[in-house]
Structures are given as structure tokens and as C-alpha cells.
Design a protein around this motif. Structure first.
Motif, mmCIF file in Angstrom:
data_model
loop_
_atom_site.group_PDB
_atom_site.id
_atom_site.type_symbol
_atom_site.label_atom_id
_atom_site.label_comp_id
_atom_site.label_asym_id
_atom_site.label_seq_id
_atom_site.Cartn_x
_atom_site.Cartn_y
_atom_site.Cartn_z
ATOM 1 N N PHE A 223 0.816 -1.218 0.000
ATOM 2 C CA PHE A 223 0.000 0.000 0.000
ATOM 3 C C PHE A 223 0.852 1.272 0.000
ATOM 4 C CE2 PHE A 223 -2.579 -3.306 2.005
ATOM 5 C CZ PHE A 223 -3.725 -3.239 1.239
ATOM 6 N N THR A 224 2.131 1.150 0.295
ATOM 7 C CA THR A 224 2.990 2.337 0.339
ATOM 8 C C THR A 224 3.901 2.447 -0.872
ATOM 9 O OG1 THR A 224 4.613 1.084 1.651
ATOM 10 C CG2 THR A 224 2.993 2.407 2.862
ATOM 11 N N MET A 233 -0.396 14.949 -5.115
ATOM 12 C CA MET A 233 -0.717 13.714 -4.395
ATOM 13 C C MET A 233 -0.009 12.542 -5.059
ATOM 14 S SD MET A 233 -4.795 14.018 -3.614
ATOM 15 C CE MET A 233 -5.161 13.999 -5.380
ATOM 16 N N GLU A 234 0.402 11.593 -4.244
ATOM 17 C CA GLU A 234 1.025 10.378 -4.755
ATOM 18 C C GLU A 234 -0.036 9.286 -4.824
ATOM 19 O OE1 GLU A 234 4.509 7.367 -3.345
ATOM 20 O OE2 GLU A 234 4.932 9.519 -3.200
ATOM 21 N N LEU A 235 -0.537 9.044 -6.031
ATOM 22 C CA LEU A 235 -1.603 8.077 -6.216
ATOM 23 C C LEU A 235 -1.050 6.656 -6.153
ATOM 24 C CD1 LEU A 235 -3.603 9.743 -9.132
ATOM 25 C CD2 LEU A 235 -4.072 9.841 -6.683
ATOM 26 N N PRO A 236 -1.845 5.703 -5.709
ATOM 27 C CA PRO A 236 -1.384 4.306 -5.694
ATOM 28 C C PRO A 236 -1.293 3.751 -7.113
ATOM 29 C CG PRO A 236 -3.675 4.439 -5.029
ATOM 30 C CD PRO A 236 -3.189 5.851 -5.120
ATOM 31 N N ARG A 237 -0.445 2.749 -7.275
ATOM 32 C CA ARG A 237 -0.318 2.090 -8.567
ATOM 33 C C ARG A 237 -1.584 1.284 -8.868
ATOM 34 N NH1 ARG A 237 5.247 -1.078 -7.803
ATOM 35 N NH2 ARG A 237 3.994 -1.814 -6.039
ATOM 36 N N ALA A 238 -1.885 1.147 -10.144
ATOM 37 C CA ALA A 238 -3.116 0.451 -10.530
ATOM 38 C C ALA A 238 -3.109 -0.990 -10.042
ATOM 39 C CB ALA A 238 -3.271 0.509 -12.047
ATOM 40 N N PRO A 243 -7.063 -4.631 -3.315
ATOM 41 C CA PRO A 243 -7.796 -4.702 -2.046
ATOM 42 C C PRO A 243 -8.882 -3.628 -1.904
ATOM 43 C CG PRO A 243 -5.450 -5.007 -1.678
ATOM 44 C CD PRO A 243 -5.597 -4.604 -3.105
ATOM 45 N N MET A 244 -8.562 -2.395 -2.337
ATOM 46 C CA MET A 244 -9.563 -1.335 -2.249
ATOM 47 C C MET A 244 -10.763 -1.624 -3.149
ATOM 48 S SD MET A 244 -10.733 1.524 -1.153
ATOM 49 C CE MET A 244 -9.402 2.305 -0.259
ATOM 50 N N LEU A 245 -10.506 -2.122 -4.345
ATOM 51 C CA LEU A 245 -11.603 -2.479 -5.247
ATOM 52 C C LEU A 245 -12.424 -3.628 -4.683
ATOM 53 C CD1 LEU A 245 -9.837 -2.213 -8.723
ATOM 54 C CD2 LEU A 245 -11.529 -0.656 -7.754
ATOM 55 N N ALA A 246 -11.755 -4.575 -4.009
ATOM 56 C CA ALA A 246 -12.487 -5.695 -3.403
ATOM 57 C C ALA A 246 -13.430 -5.197 -2.310
ATOM 58 C CB ALA A 246 -11.503 -6.716 -2.844
ATOM 59 N N VAL A 247 -12.949 -4.268 -1.485
ATOM 60 C CA VAL A 247 -13.810 -3.701 -0.444
ATOM 61 C C VAL A 247 -14.981 -2.958 -1.075
ATOM 62 C CG1 VAL A 247 -13.890 -2.055 1.456
ATOM 63 C CG2 VAL A 247 -11.912 -3.545 1.207
ATOM 64 N N TRP A 248 -14.704 -2.217 -2.133
ATOM 65 C CA TRP A 248 -15.761 -1.460 -2.816
ATOM 66 C C TRP A 248 -16.816 -2.401 -3.391
ATOM 67 C CZ3 TRP A 248 -17.066 -0.912 -8.142
ATOM 68 C CH2 TRP A 248 -17.923 0.158 -8.428
ATOM 69 N N ILE A 249 -16.388 -3.498 -3.987
ATOM 70 C CA ILE A 249 -17.329 -4.456 -4.560
ATOM 71 C C ILE A 249 -18.185 -5.091 -3.469
ATOM 72 C CG2 ILE A 249 -17.482 -6.682 -5.756
ATOM 73 C CD1 ILE A 249 -15.015 -5.837 -7.373
ATOM 74 N N ALA A 278 -2.549 3.964 7.987
ATOM 75 C CA ALA A 278 -1.433 3.038 7.750
ATOM 76 C C ALA A 278 -0.416 3.595 6.760
ATOM 77 C CB ALA A 278 -1.963 1.697 7.251
ATOM 78 N N THR A 279 -0.870 4.385 5.787
ATOM 79 C CA THR A 279 0.033 4.846 4.723
ATOM 80 C C THR A 279 0.371 6.328 4.795
ATOM 81 O OG1 THR A 279 -1.829 5.290 3.229
ATOM 82 C CG2 THR A 279 -0.876 3.085 3.192
ATOM 83 N N GLU A 280 -0.496 7.130 5.434
ATOM 84 C CA GLU A 280 -0.333 8.585 5.502
ATOM 85 C C GLU A 280 -0.299 9.211 4.096
ATOM 86 O OE1 GLU A 280 3.011 9.654 7.842
ATOM 87 O OE2 GLU A 280 2.351 8.547 9.611
ATOM 88 N N ARG A 281 -1.062 8.655 3.180
ATOM 89 C CA ARG A 281 -1.098 9.143 1.809
ATOM 90 C C ARG A 281 -2.510 9.596 1.456
ATOM 91 N NH1 ARG A 281 2.876 5.375 -1.927
ATOM 92 N NH2 ARG A 281 4.800 5.869 -0.791
ATOM 93 N N VAL A 282 -2.611 10.842 1.014
ATOM 94 C CA VAL A 282 -3.903 11.409 0.643
ATOM 95 C C VAL A 282 -4.420 10.768 -0.641
ATOM 96 C CG1 VAL A 282 -5.114 13.582 0.195
ATOM 97 C CG2 VAL A 282 -3.181 13.541 1.770
ATOM 98 N N GLY A 283 -3.502 10.205 -1.442
ATOM 99 C CA GLY A 283 -3.916 9.592 -2.690
ATOM 100 C C GLY A 283 -4.943 8.494 -2.497
ATOM 101 N N TRP A 284 -4.785 7.693 -1.433
ATOM 102 C CA TRP A 284 -5.769 6.646 -1.163
ATOM 103 C C TRP A 284 -7.128 7.241 -0.819
ATOM 104 C CZ3 TRP A 284 -5.424 1.841 -2.541
ATOM 105 C CH2 TRP A 284 -4.180 1.214 -2.654
ATOM 106 N N VAL A 285 -7.133 8.354 -0.098
ATOM 107 C CA VAL A 285 -8.400 9.017 0.233
ATOM 108 C C VAL A 285 -9.073 9.527 -1.035
ATOM 109 C CG1 VAL A 285 -9.457 10.875 1.562
ATOM 110 C CG2 VAL A 285 -7.513 9.630 2.512
ATOM 111 N N ALA A 286 -8.282 10.092 -1.950
ATOM 112 C CA ALA A 286 -8.845 10.583 -3.205
ATOM 113 C C ALA A 286 -9.449 9.447 -4.019
ATOM 114 C CB ALA A 286 -7.761 11.310 -4.008
ATOM 115 N N VAL A 287 -8.709 8.334 -4.130
ATOM 116 C CA VAL A 287 -9.228 7.188 -4.875
ATOM 117 C C VAL A 287 -10.490 6.638 -4.209
ATOM 118 C CG1 VAL A 287 -8.728 4.817 -5.563
ATOM 119 C CG2 VAL A 287 -6.979 6.582 -5.830
#
Length: 489
Positions: A223-224, A233-238, A243-249, A278-287
Motif C-alpha cells: 500500500f505504500t 498527491m502520490e496516487l497508488p499504482r493500478a 484490495p480497495m476495489l475488493a472492499v468497494w465491490i 497506515a500509509t499517511e497518503r492522501v492519494g488513497w483518500v482521493a481514490v
């Protein structure tokens, strides 16, 4: 004999008789006991005020409720004193006061239902306050059992995947059951059997929090990992967004199959908060925000019940006698309460449908006013802050994420409930933790409290004193001593 060696520079001379032993660390359990006593006094006085306002005689029924309340939280205090001696002294008293206030309001609504039944010449319904005391007792059994059996909360990390699978199964069971066994008021969130009913989603959210805490600790590098920079913002790699998509589904599936907007929103937002911690990254919040918006647009266009809730939220008085009746009555009750409220027992909270469960916040606002409602919200805020403080103080990463997830799920649930009742956001059907009537909610929230107290105990406990191993004889310091003249040393 040689003269004693002079003390080394900077050494502190030992006083005669040696140093006094350090005082034992304070557990603050007496402070907890004092606050529990204060919560008991507030609850008992509130019950008496309700009886006086309703012109009821002070009967043994009130004494029975008060005695049961004292006995249950007395047992809880003894369990904390024995099995979590260094836990935060505010967590249990706050829950006791919230639970006591909920008991008062449920008893007050029981009296209103009794009067309405008498006026309509109908049978008097059984009081729900006694049932709430019974559920509180079962909640105390769960609370005490977890404190006794769970010696170290970190053992939960070993079973994170198993617990996560159990949580998913609990979420899925109502969806696959026939409507007559799972559907209530349009939502398929129950397991209804003759003489027994349970809402498994309440327990699933705790199991999923444990699962996500374990996964975020074990797979933190996933995740980091560095991704593209967009707007600072540092966006996560595709390839890392699985895991995020799995939670969304899963959350969209809960919304589609079970028509449960509240649980899906609660789980997704809690996971998003834990991921940011856990990551301190705003990119995950944006996604996550983008996925949340996509899910909302999809649900609005695909499902009629979501459109109805949105239209009711925007125009509650357009269909007052049908879909807008609940929120309209809630707004009328809050307006009637005003600043100081009508007083316990002097309002008409029974005019709001589901006042004991979904709309108990409206009953608080009507009879205690803005001041009383703000005090209740402040209690929740203190509870959440103490939970986040526990997350900061605990030493291991799993404990940090677990405590933060448990605190955030209470905060998000409270925001969703109060926002729906006050027309800030659409209604979701969630209940107020520790206050609303209901067995599944109480049992799950007392399990949540036990986990948080266990983490708090580990965070506040003094570090174990490690005994210094004796030095090997070969490494012992030596000193040259001069032989005195005319004698032996």
C-alpha cells in the motif's frame, strides 16, 4: 586495606540506607469507579424525573431497573480491575452513561406506548426497557468473556484472514436467505427464526476491522509503493488497488443485495480511514472518494429505494404522509425541543416512528434540547478521542490500526445517524451505539468496547522491567591495589 575509590565524575552518591523503592504505577481504577457511580446517579435521577413528569408513582419497577444497572456495571468494573488494570478509566463510564440514558428514553417511550394503548382500548404492549436490561446483561457477558479469554489482543492478527472470512459470511447470509427470514422494513439485514433474531452485520464490521488491521500490517509495502504524482498527491499504482476495489465491490454488493446503505457506507469509510492511517497518503483518500461517488451514482440510477431516500432527503415535506413522515416528524421534534428541551417525560417523542431505534437522537433533542443533545455528542467525541489516543500510545502497529479502526467506526456511525436524523445526509437505517434499543447492536458494541479496553491496557501499562544479566567473570572490571608497607593487603 586500600582506601575506597573516589566516585566517578557525574555519579550520584547513594543516600544512607539506599534509595526508596519506586511507587507502584497508578491504575486509575478508583477514578473509573467514581465516574461509574456518577453515571448511576444521573441514570437513577433521570428515571425518577420521567416518572414524575408522567405523573406515575415511584414503584419497584424503577428500583429494579436501577439495581440491575448498578449490578451490571459493577461486574464490568470488577472485570476491568482484574483483567485490564491499566485501561483508560473513561471508556467504561462513558458507555455506562450512554447506556443508562438510552435505558431512560426507552422506559419513557414505553410509558407513552402504554398511554396510547389505553386511549385506543388496545392491549398494553410489553415494556422494552426490561428487554434492554436483559440485552445489556448479555452484552456484559460478552464484554467480560473477551477480557478474560483474550489475554493478548495481538493473537487476533494470527487469525486475521479467518476472521475476515467469517465476517464476509455473516454479511452474505441475509442476502441468500428468503425474504421472510431476513427482510424487515425493506432491508435484508436480519436472520429471523422463531423466537430469535439477530443482525449479523453488526458483528461482521468488527471482524472486518480486525482483518483489515492485520492485512495492512502484513502487506504495508503493497500500500505504500510509489505511484504517479497528480496535483501534489502520490496516487497508488493500478496493480496495488486490488484490495480497495475488493472492499468497494463487497460494499456495493451489500447495498444491492441487502438494500443496506448504512452498513455499506460504514464499512467502506472505516477501511478508508484505516488505510490513510497506515500509509499517511492522501492519494488513497482521493481514490476512495472517487469510488464512493461512483457507487452512489450507480446506486441512484439503478435502484428505486436509493432514489426514494435521496428525494425524501431533498424534499421531505413533498410526500409528508408517506415517505417523508419519519424525517418530518424528527425535524418537528427537534424544533419543539429548542435550546433546553421540553424536559424528560414532557415531550411527545413517540410521534416519531422508530423512536427507540433509528430516531432515538430525535427523542434526545426533543426532551433534552440542543444542550442535552450536544452533551451526548460530546460524550461520544470524548470516547472517540480516547480511542484515538490509545491508538497513538500503543507500541505495536496492529494495535494502532485496531484501536483507530474501532474508534473511527463509532465516529462514522454516529455521524451517519445524526446526519440522517437532522437531514444533513439521507437516512441510512443505522442505530446509535449504546443508546438505541436492540440486542445485536448492544452485543457487538460491547465486544468493540472490550477490544478497545484491551488495547488501552497494553498502551498504558508500564514497560516490563528487565533484569540485568550478571557480567561474565572474564569481563568483570579489575583494579590494581597497592600493598601497604609493613603489612598484608
Amino acid at each position: 586495606m586500600s582506601a575506597p575509590a573516589p566516585p566517578s565524575a557525574g555519579a550520584f552518591p547513594s543516600p544512607p540506607g539506599g534509595f526508596a523503592p519506586a511507587p507502584p504505577p497508578s491504575t486509575r481504577r478508583n477514578v473509573e469507579l467514581l465516574l461509574l457511580g456518577l453515571a448511576a446517579v444521573v441514570t437513577t435521577v433521570s428515571l425518577v424525573l420521567v416518572e414524575a413528569s408522567q405523573e406515575q408513582a415511584i414503584t419497584w419497577e424503577i428500583a429494579k431497573l436501577g439495581a440491575a444497572y448498578l449490578a451490571l456495571f459493577g461486574v464490568a468494573h470488577l472485570a476491568v480491575r482484574r483483567f485490564a488494570a491499566f485501561a483508560d478509566p473513561l471508556l467504561l463510564p462513558i458507555v455506562a452513561l450512554l447506556n443508562g440514558l438510552g435505558l431512560v428514553l426507552i422506559h419513557r417511550l414505553d410509558l407513552a406506548e402504554k398511554q396510547d394503548a389505553i386511549f385506543a382500548s388496545q392491549p398494553i404492549p410489553s415494556p422494552d426497557a426490561n428487554q434492554q436490561v436483559l440485552w445489556t446483561g448479555l452484552g456484559m457477558v460478552v464484554f467480560t468473556g473477551l477480557l478474560i479469554l483474550l489475554r493478548d489482543y495481538r493473537t487476533l492478527a494470527r487469525y486475521a484472514y479467518t476472521l475476515g472470512l467469517i465476517g464476509l459470511v455473516l454479511l452474505a447470509i441475509p442476502a441468500i436467505l428468503p425474504d421472510r427470514f431476513s427482510q424487515v422494513n425493506g432491508a435484508k439485514i436480519w436472520i429471523r427464526l422463531p423466537g430469535f433474531s439477530v443482525q449479523p452485520g453488526e458483528f461482521a464490521k468488527i471482524l472486518l476491522i480486525i482483518f483489515f488491521a492485520g492485512v495492512l500490517v502484513a502487506k504495508r509495502d503493497l500500500f505504500t509503493a510509489a505511484g504517479k504524482h497528480v496535483f501534489g498527491m502520490e496516487l497508488p499504482r493500478a496493480r496495488d488497488m486490488g484490495p480497495m476495489l475488493a472492499v468497494w465491490i463487497v460494499c456495493v454488493g451489500v447495498l444491492v443485495l441487502e438494500k443496506d446503505l448504512g452498513t455499506s457506507l460504514l464499512i467502506f469509510c472505516t477501511v478508508l480511514c484505516m488505510l490513510y492511517i497506515a500509509t499517511e497518503r492522501v492519494g488513497w483518500v482521493a481514490v476512495g472518494t472517487i469510488l464512493l461517488a461512483i457507487g452512489f451514482v450507480f446506486a441512484y440510477n439503478a435502484f428505486g429505494h436509493v432514489r426514494v431516500r435521496v428525494e425524501t432527503w431533498l424534499h421531505p415535506f413533498a410526500d409528508y404522509n408517506n415517505t417523508g413522515y419519519q424525517i418530518s416528524q424528527s425535524l418537528f421534534g427537534l424544533a419543539t425541543g429548542g435550546l433546553a428541551g421540553t424536559g424528560l417525560g414532557s415531550g411527545r417523542p413517540s410521534q416519531v416512528p422508530f423512536a427507540k431505534t433509528d430516531f432515538i437522537i430525535s427523542a434526545i433533542g426533543e426532551e433534552l434540547g440542543l444542550i442535552g443533545l450536544a452533551a451526548v455528542l460530546m460524550l461520544f467525541c470524548v470516547f472517540v478521542i480516547r480511542g484515538l489516543r490509545t491508538a497513538i500510545a500503543v507500541r505495536d502497529s496492529f494495535g494502532k490500526l485496531l484501536a483507530a479502526g474501532l474508534a473511527f467506526t463509532i465516529a462514522i456511525q454516529l455521524f451517519v445517524v445524526v446526519g440522517g436524523v437532522t437531514k444533513l445526509i439521507p437516512l441510512t437505517g443505522l442505530t446509535t451505539p449504546f443508546v438505541s434499543y436492540g440486542g445485536s447492536s448492544l452485543l457487538a458494541n460491547y465486544a468493540l468496547l472490550a477490544l478497545l479496553i484491551k488495547v488501552s491496557d497494553a498502551a498504558r501499562a508500564p514497560a516490563p522491567v528487565r533484569k540485568r544479566a550478571p557480567e561474565p567473570l572474564a569481563d568483570a572490571p579489575t583494579e590494581m591495589v597497592r600493598r601497604p608497607k609493613g603489612g598484608t593487603a
